[in-house]
Design an enzyme around this catalytic site. Structure first.
Site, short mmCIF file in Angstrom:
data_model
loop_
_atom_site.label_atom_id
_atom_site.label_comp_id
_atom_site.label_asym_id
_atom_site.label_seq_id
_atom_site.Cartn_x
_atom_site.Cartn_y
_atom_site.Cartn_z
N LEU A 240 0.88 -1.17 0.00
CA LEU A 240 0.00 0.00 0.00
C LEU A 240 0.92 1.22 0.00
CD1 LEU A 240 -3.05 0.18 -0.06
CD2 LEU A 240 -3.07 0.07 2.43
N HIS A 241 1.36 1.59 -1.21
CA HIS A 241 2.45 2.56 -1.34
C HIS A 241 2.11 3.96 -0.78
CE1 HIS A 241 4.47 -0.19 -4.14
NE2 HIS A 241 3.32 -0.31 -4.78
N ASP A 242 1.13 4.61 -1.41
CA ASP A 242 0.95 6.04 -1.19
C ASP A 242 0.52 6.45 0.22
OD1 ASP A 242 1.78 6.48 -3.75
OD2 ASP A 242 -0.23 6.65 -4.59
#
Ligand SMILES: [Ca+2]
Length: 311
Positions: A240-242
């Site tokens: 879940l990068h951002d």
């Protein structure tokens, strides 16, 4: 007083979760959301940003459309990860809230000029085109930025779109190179961190257990892009990068990194967009970025779940 931020974004399911996290958090005041081409073309990212605001009940949020192509290159998109709309997964109605008339680049410039210097943080979650264009057009705003906290790059995890480069930086390496050298205090959330923010089954179950529309949407988005990432990485969930960018603003002690020199490769076809981080400080190049390397993943998901449940 809440910290004032502008979110620059290319939604993208993980962008959507980041926007929701920001809108759910009273420590932050989201002044505006600027869309950029990236995961999908601009016509979709600006629309998706509005869909997410409406999901959060924030039809009053100002969303601006920015650059539809990188500074000098052709746009590369990532429908193979995010689906045709960028927010594939649940069925979503078209937004009713309007898109602002002003161009995102001008909005960024005007907002930084009209606020007291050093009070606005930029949170780029996509390619850095809008930010670089704003800095090119109005160099006077550069010293007015409090901090840039961005998702992009990688060092130990190297690349996710090419063997050497992370997607956001790869799409517009010239923009990234300029932003990294601009002299603004910079915090970077590279794949080294975001690959530790994995959506395990228990964590997705926690989203669903909220029993809210937001919880269901986040669980469905996560299920959608997990299919691709699990196969690619062989991991137990998808990164879940951002949301790491927003979580850092809320709880910086969840992250560990090093203040080092980072330069973006723009000349080599083979390693285009690589973030060359001097992690071991083997050069005398001056540090220009807090480059994160580690994450308290359980603490991160606890924060995320707690906040999303408020929407
Ligand atoms: Ca993004």
């Amino acid at each position: 007083m809440p910290r004032q931020i502008i979110i620059d974004t290319d939604p993208g399911q993980d962008d959507a979760v980041a926007i929701l996290l920001a809108l759910a958090s009273p420590e932050l005041e989201v002044l505006g959301i600027t869309a950029v081409a990236g995961n999908v073309p601009l016509a979709l990212t600006q629309k998706n940003a509005r869909i997410v605001c409406e999901l959060a009940g924030r039809n009053d949020m100002a969303v601006y459309a920015g650059c539809e192509a990188p500074l000098v290159r052709k746009l590369v998109t990532a429908e193979h990860v995010h689906g045709k709309t960028g927010l594939d997964g649940p069925q979503l109605a078209d937004p009713v809230m309007p898109l602002q008339a002003e161009h995102a680049v001008d909005y960024i410039i005007d907002t930084l000029r009209s606020a007291p210097s050093g009070t606005i943080t930029l949170c780029p979650l996509g390619p850095l085109t809008n930010i670089a264009q704003a800095f090119r057009k109005a160099p006077d705003i550069i010293e007015r930025v409090q901090e840039i906290v961005l998702m992009g790059g990688a060092y130990f995890e190297v690349g996710n779109i090419t063997p050497a480069a992370e997607f956001n930086i790869y799409v517009d390496p010239e923009a990234a190179a300029e932003v990294f050298l601009a002299g603004v205090p910079l915090v970077v959330m590279p794949l080294d961190v975001t690959h530790k923010a994995l959506t395990t089954q228990a964590r997705v179950d926690a989203f669903r257990a909220m029993g809210t529309r937001v919880g269901d949407m986040v669980a469905e988005w996560t299920n959608f892009f997990e299919r691709f990432d699990k196969e690619k990485y062989g991991s137990e969930g998808a990164p879940l990068h951002d949301p790491c960018v927003i979580a850092y603003l809320l709880q910086p002690d969840l992250f560990k990194g090093r203040h080092v020199n980072v330069v973006v490769e723009t000349g080599s076809d083979l390693t285009l967009g690589m973030t060359v981080a001097d992690w071991w400080r083997v050069t005398d190049r001056a540090p220009n970025a807090m480059f994160m390397g580690d994450l308290d993943a359980d603490g991160f998901f606890a924060l995320l779940t707690d906040r999303l449940a408020r929407l």
